[in-house]
Design an enzyme around this catalytic site. Structure first.
Site, PDB file in Angstrom:
ATOM      1  CG  ASP A   1      -1.583   1.181   1.640  1.00  0.00           C
ATOM      2  OD1 ASP A   1      -1.658   2.048   0.718  1.00  0.00           O
ATOM      3  OD2 ASP A   1      -1.806   1.385   2.718  1.00  0.00           O
TER       4      ASP A   1
ATOM      5  CG  ASP B   1      -5.921   2.947   0.434  1.00  0.00           C
ATOM      6  OD1 ASP B   1      -4.940   2.269   0.582  1.00  0.00           O
ATOM      7  OD2 ASP B   1      -6.686   3.239  -0.656  1.00  0.00           O
TER       8      ASP B   1
ATOM      9  CG  ASP C   1      -1.455   1.775  -3.405  1.00  0.00           C
ATOM     10  OD1 ASP C   1      -0.282   1.223  -3.879  1.00  0.00           O
ATOM     11  OD2 ASP C   1      -1.693   2.156  -2.756  1.00  0.00           O
TER      12      ASP C   1
ATOM     13  CG  ASP D   1     -12.220 -14.906 -13.364  1.00  0.00           C
ATOM     14  OD1 ASP D   1     -11.439 -15.485 -12.300  1.00  0.00           O
ATOM     15  OD2 ASP D   1     -13.502 -14.996 -13.256  1.00  0.00           O
TER      16      ASP D   1
ATOM     17  CD  GLU E   1     -10.266 -19.487 -12.152  1.00  0.00           C
ATOM     18  OE1 GLU E   1     -10.397 -19.742 -10.945  1.00  0.00           O
ATOM     19  OE2 GLU E   1     -11.004 -18.829 -12.843  1.00  0.00           O
TER      20      GLU E   1
HETATM   21  C1  NOJ Z   1     -11.737 -17.173 -10.037  1.00  0.00           C
HETATM   22  C2  NOJ Z   1     -11.174 -16.049  -9.328  1.00  0.00           C
HETATM   23  O1  NOJ Z   1      -9.628 -16.565  -9.008  1.00  0.00           O
HETATM   24  C3  NOJ Z   1     -11.989 -15.790  -8.006  1.00  0.00           C
HETATM   25  O2  NOJ Z   1     -11.237 -15.380  -6.858  1.00  0.00           O
HETATM   26  C4  NOJ Z   1     -13.481 -15.360  -8.455  1.00  0.00           C
HETATM   27  O3  NOJ Z   1     -14.158 -15.402  -7.131  1.00  0.00           O
HETATM   28  C5  NOJ Z   1     -14.118 -16.195  -9.454  1.00  0.00           C
HETATM   29  N1  NOJ Z   1     -13.084 -16.698 -10.364  1.00  0.00           N
HETATM   30  C6  NOJ Z   1     -15.075 -15.424 -10.104  1.00  0.00           C
HETATM   31  O4  NOJ Z   1     -14.863 -14.452 -10.722  1.00  0.00           O
END
Ligand code: NOJ
Length: 536
Positions: free
Chosen positions: A11, A15, A19, A196, A257
């Site tokens: 940080d 705050d 960041d 993601d 992922e």
């Molecule tokens: C995978 C991400 O790594 C996780 O942190 C997130 O909650 C879910 N996808 C939903 O976006």
């Protein structure tokens, strides 16, 4: 690849939230550690209903993290240090505060604005959700809206939290707009994209029931033929993105992922015209057990070989109980999905010993390794966060039965003898409290110590560079031992059993996970320069 969970890294503005300024200041730490690239978790404006995985604007930076100018500066500084930067694209869902969703709510049923999402009428006269799909964070995957006229109306789909409505990827405007988002970041110099929740993006047309019972859990690794997960049409989206990445000069990386049912399904995400790599959740969740680990390593390499994709190896992430803590428990495996297993007692000294051995095992494997921030410090899960500070949506969605992922997201300790340990300016309360006893875990404390976990990672990452391009060949070993060569450069022996392992005639010790003399003790790994390298 080093995973930066941005709000817990460093940080710079006091705050209590990490960041871009904090990351920029600490980039030399990452360069010195010896990683090639950083993956930064979502940095976009977000209401933070799911730690930034609920994006309200894909082409800006959340003011808590900084500005676009900070992102540009970060890219330039990282590149100058030889580090590549991978950002996170959350395209299965937006935030419920995204202008598209706000407009969809306001426009009402049947409007073109609603067609970007999955708005449907409920069953039983509107009272019941449109189908039986479930949310990864617990409960049903549908929420009913109040229509502009004030009456209860349609339902919308969210495979994660209600604040994360799923986009309908059948909508051409969604596809085109996300193309533009990719170009926006590639044009700025981002080197790669972490995709993601990739298997969530396509849904079976007509949204048929999945057959989930009332107690169903989100078990994406067990599902076969599920209508809302790992649906084949997702690959069209990934191919489209790959074409965009390939249209740029130089290399652009995609990493998916993809938590799916086994290596064969996973290998589809890394076909030559799709993602370059994908996270390896079978490895991440595998218990500390030689036979099981060997089976996962072999299955991973065998599944990826035909598609020509490199393997990846990962032990921890911002979604999983830290492996120091897992490896000290009776059950050492992990349940992907946010510490879903009830916490059981852990023996942290044993967990750390195994974690250090696991680091040498993992970093010796062929392919790319992902290091989750703090793993290089040997940090444990923080299991005693007070209930009132928990922020993971899992906690509320599970009716306060599953604590969720905050324990692995506690801000990093950099220096000093008390919180915030250099994460923030002295006296600032970090967004999640740090344990008072982390003074010996800080970067500053570990840096000069030849026996520290930080030094172990640094040395291993340096030695690992000589392995590039060499294959892997297993060596004969006892059942509880994993032994393999990486050409002439390295032999790795990991002892997961209860008895010491004789290393006579095996080679000169380059690096050991903990100090030892003579035979290799249990829960340790060693790197040797082999006297008689096996052909890879
Ligand atoms: C995978 C991400 O790594 C996780 O942190 C997130 O909650 C879910 N996808 C939903 O976006």
């Amino acid at each position: 690849m080093y995973e930066v969970y941005l709000r817990s890294f460093a940080d710079s503005d006091g705050d209590g939230i990490g960041d871009l300024g904090g990351l920029r200041e600490r980039l030399p730490h990452l360069a010195e550690l010896g990683v090639d690239a950083v993956w930064i978790t979502p940095w976009y404006p977000s209401p933070m209903a799911d730690g930034g995985y609920d994006v309200a604007d894909y082409c800006a930076i959340d003011p808590r993290f900084g500005t676009l100018a900070d992102a540009d500066a970060l890219l330039a500084e990282a590149h100058a240090l030889g580090l590549r930067v991978v950002t996170d694209l959350v395209a299965n869902h937006t935030s419920d505060q995204h202008p598209w969703f706000v407009a969809a709510l306001a426009a009402g049923p049947g409007s073109p604005e609603r067609a970007r999402y999955f708005f449907r009428e409920g069953q039983a006269g509107g009272e019941e959700p449109p189908n039986d799909w479930i949310s990864a964070f617990g409960g049903r995957a549908w929420t009913r809206v109040v229509e502009p006229d004030g009456r209860p109306g349609q339902w919308y789909l969210h495979l994660f939290a209600p604040e994360q409505p799923d986009l309908d990827w059948g909508h051409p405007g969604v596809r085109d707009d996300v193309d533009g988002i990719l170009r926006f970041w590639f044009d700025r110099g981002v080197d790669g994209i972490r995709v993601d929740a990739a298997p969530a993006m396509a849904k079976v047309a007509g949204l048929p029931d999945a057959g989930h019972g009332p107690e169903a859990a989100f078990e994406s690794r067990a599902w076969v033929g599920n209508p809302h997960w790992d649906v084949d049409e997702v690959h069209e989206i990934l191919r489209r993105w790959r074409r965009i990445g390939d249209s740029y000069e130089g290399d652009r990386l995609f990493v998916a992922e993809a938590v799916v049912n086994g290596p064969e399904r996973l290998s589809r995400y890394v076909r030559p015209d799709e993602m370059h790599t994908s996270f390896n959740f079978d490895y991440l969740t595998c218990p500390w057990d030689a036979a099981r680990l060997r089976a996962v390593i072999e299955a991973t390499l065998a599944a990826l070989e035909p598609v020509g994709a490199p393997a990846t190896w990962v032990l921890s992430s911002h979604d999983e109980t830290r492996h120091v803590t897992r490896f000290g428990r009776a059950w050492t495996g992990a349940a992907f999905g946010g510490a879903a297993l009830p916490a059981s007692p852990t023996h942290l000294a044993l967990g750390l010993r195994r974690a250090r051995a696991a680091a040498l095992l993992t970093l010796a494997l062929p392919g790319s390794s992902y290091i989750y921030q703090g793993e290089e410090l040997g940090l444990p899960e923080v299991e005693d966060l007070p209930d009132e500070v928990l922020q993971d949506p899992t906690w509320a969605r599970s009716g306060h039965t599953v604590r969720g992922r905050d324990g692995c997201r506690v801000p990093l300790p950099w220096q000093g003898d008390r919180p915030p340990f250099g994460f923030s300016a002295p006296g600032v309360q970090s967004w999640l409290p740090q344990p008072a006893d982390w003074a010996s875990s800080t970067v500053a404390a570990q840096r000069p110590d030849p026996g520290s976990t930080l030094t172990l990672y640094r040395t291993a990452l340096r030695l690992r560079r000589s392995l590039r391009g060499t294959g892997m060949a297993w060596r004969p070993s006892a059942r509880d031992v994993l032994a393999f060569d990486r050409g002439r450069a390295l032999r790795c022996v990991a002892n997961l059993g209860n008895l010491p392992v004789d290393l006579a005639g095996q080679g000169r010790v380059l690096l050991a996970s903990s100090p030892f003399d003579g035979e290799l003790p249990p829960d340790m790994a060693v790197w040797l320069l082999p006297d008689d390298p096996a052909a890879a």
